[in-house]
Design an enzyme around this catalytic site. Sequence first.
Site, PDB file in Angstrom:
ATOM      1  N   LYS A 236      53.857 103.945 102.066  1.00 36.97           N
ATOM      2  CA  LYS A 236      53.248 104.928 102.950  1.00 36.97           C
ATOM      3  C   LYS A 236      51.810 105.199 102.521  1.00 36.97           C
ATOM      4  O   LYS A 236      51.440 104.964 101.372  1.00 36.97           O
ATOM      5  CB  LYS A 236      54.059 106.230 102.927  1.00 36.97           C
TER       6      LYS A 236
ATOM      7  N   LYS B 152      70.881 104.414 109.379  1.00 38.00           N
ATOM      8  CA  LYS B 152      70.621 104.396 107.947  1.00 38.00           C
ATOM      9  C   LYS B 152      70.064 105.767 107.529  1.00 38.00           C
ATOM     10  O   LYS B 152      69.567 106.506 108.393  1.00 38.00           O
ATOM     11  CB  LYS B 152      69.633 103.280 107.596  1.00 38.00           C
TER      12      LYS B 152
ATOM     13  N   ASP C 297      64.689 103.728 101.478  1.00 35.59           N
ATOM     14  CA  ASP C 297      64.303 103.923 102.866  1.00 35.59           C
ATOM     15  C   ASP C 297      63.954 102.611 103.560  1.00 35.59           C
ATOM     16  O   ASP C 297      64.240 102.444 104.750  1.00 35.59           O
ATOM     17  CB  ASP C 297      63.106 104.878 102.936  1.00 35.59           C
TER      18      ASP C 297
ATOM     19  N   HIS D 271      67.096  98.959 113.056  1.00 35.34           N
ATOM     20  CA  HIS D 271      66.308  98.681 114.266  1.00 35.34           C
ATOM     21  C   HIS D 271      65.338  97.521 114.087  1.00 35.34           C
ATOM     22  O   HIS D 271      64.882  96.940 115.074  1.00 35.34           O
ATOM     23  CB  HIS D 271      65.570  99.948 114.730  1.00 35.34           C
TER      24      HIS D 271
ATOM     25  N   HIS E 221      65.741  97.378 105.773  1.00 38.95           N
ATOM     26  CA  HIS E 221      64.818  96.621 106.618  1.00 38.95           C
ATOM     27  C   HIS E 221      64.312  95.345 105.942  1.00 38.95           C
ATOM     28  O   HIS E 221      64.409  94.247 106.496  1.00 38.95           O
ATOM     29  CB  HIS E 221      63.611  97.481 107.001  1.00 38.95           C
TER      30      HIS E 221
END
Length: 486
Positions: free
Chosen positions: A334, A142, A229, A172, A234
């Site tokens: 983050k 990705k 992201d 992942h 995910h």
Amino acid sequence: MSFDLVLFGGTGDLAWRKLMPALFQAFRHGTLPAEGRITGVARDDMSHEQYRTLIQSRFNSVEGAKRPSDEEFQRFAALLHYVRLDASKAEDFQRLRNHLEERNADTVVMYVATAPGLFTTVCEQLATAGLNTPKTRIVLEKPLGHDLASNRAINQTVRKAFNENQIFRIDHYLGKPSVQNLFALRFGNALFEPMWRREHIANIQITISEDLGVEKRGAFYENTGALRDMVQNHALQLLCAVGMEPPINAHADAIRDEKLKVLRSLKPWTSETLTHHVVRGQYSAGAVGGTAVPGYRAEFGVDPQSHTETFVALRTEIANWRWAGVPFYIRTGKRLAGRDAHIEVNFRPMPHAIFANTGNTANRLVINLQPKDGLELHLMAEGQGTRSGSAGQTLVPVQLDLDFDKRFGAERVGAYERLLLDVLDGRLNLFVRSDEQEAAWRWVEPILNHWKNDTVGPRLYAAGTWGPSASSAMIARDGFCWSEEC
């Protein structure tokens, strides 16, 4: 089985930080097929031996238990080779072809761990060089595009060179042991599945938090942001794992068909829900672990006036019979208060309270993904010092805690190790199909378009906190709260 694994971007960050350690662990565990060769591919001019030395030096940054001894690395290094290659030069792909034809391995894996802009170029050059044979598999990292149109364009180009069953789009998070145990929990046990529905579940929360900032990836992150992201891939894959119907069997397409149904069932966005059910934030200066850290706009490679989001929280629903009316909350960011990834399933409270202190108490199931790996079941039990049946009988919260690392110990297999071995085996169960990706992009694109027209920009939050207060307000409107606030 003999194999050739070619790592495009073989000197890059992903190769030495994730892929090489995972391949070494498979080698150490004896699960990497013996007749194998790993070839790093990059533009740097170096010999096989220089490449081995480079990889060995990078292993010094790997956590201690996964770091090879000198003797172990020497045995592993025998598998490592290097080919200098410029992705824009057809003659370099002929050099790679000559290298692969030296062995004529049973399986050839092309792992494209490069900048996303090179995906189509690499695939086209592989086809031109005749390296897209039936025994070839290609792995794509990705992000696969930055919106629906670019994702479709990449997939169309890749499918011109490879069949769908040769394409391994990697996420992942699907390889994490706890995600695998989520499938086992739901579909391998009779205990939870009858309760896995709207009648028993009040809400589901998915949290993926990082205490790190963008580090040296500011320029990359400026063009990506937290929604692209983390949420588009995910977080939505985790939502699918929680929300999907039981597949008819454990085959790849049966699993991916059910995930696709979830993505297509997500409630479409409206102007009202885009305003009230999506929160974007950006970290400002603060402190993490007692250390002062700069704000996002002061990071290297970041526009001082940037509107790129480093935090996203949103509310959605799966519009089907199983989940109608149950809110799903996603948040990721983050420079938050801690590094944590978990799924929290909050059950409905008891319909009638007979104990004095349990009127609003509900059970919770927490699936921990990182840094802890396991399951927690939160229950109520009788406390000390009260008589059974008395009006003042007190119940206290307790939990059943299954720590997978303690239970399985050295048997645990990391996400990338599992996924790389699945590629070599040709197992597509844990990889994402193109129609899944398109459905995910189709759902997040209205958010991106809404933000383009929003001149206010992201809400600021101090580094070291749990994000902007609007995130708490969003979930509080439904009468719920994030786990650390309850």
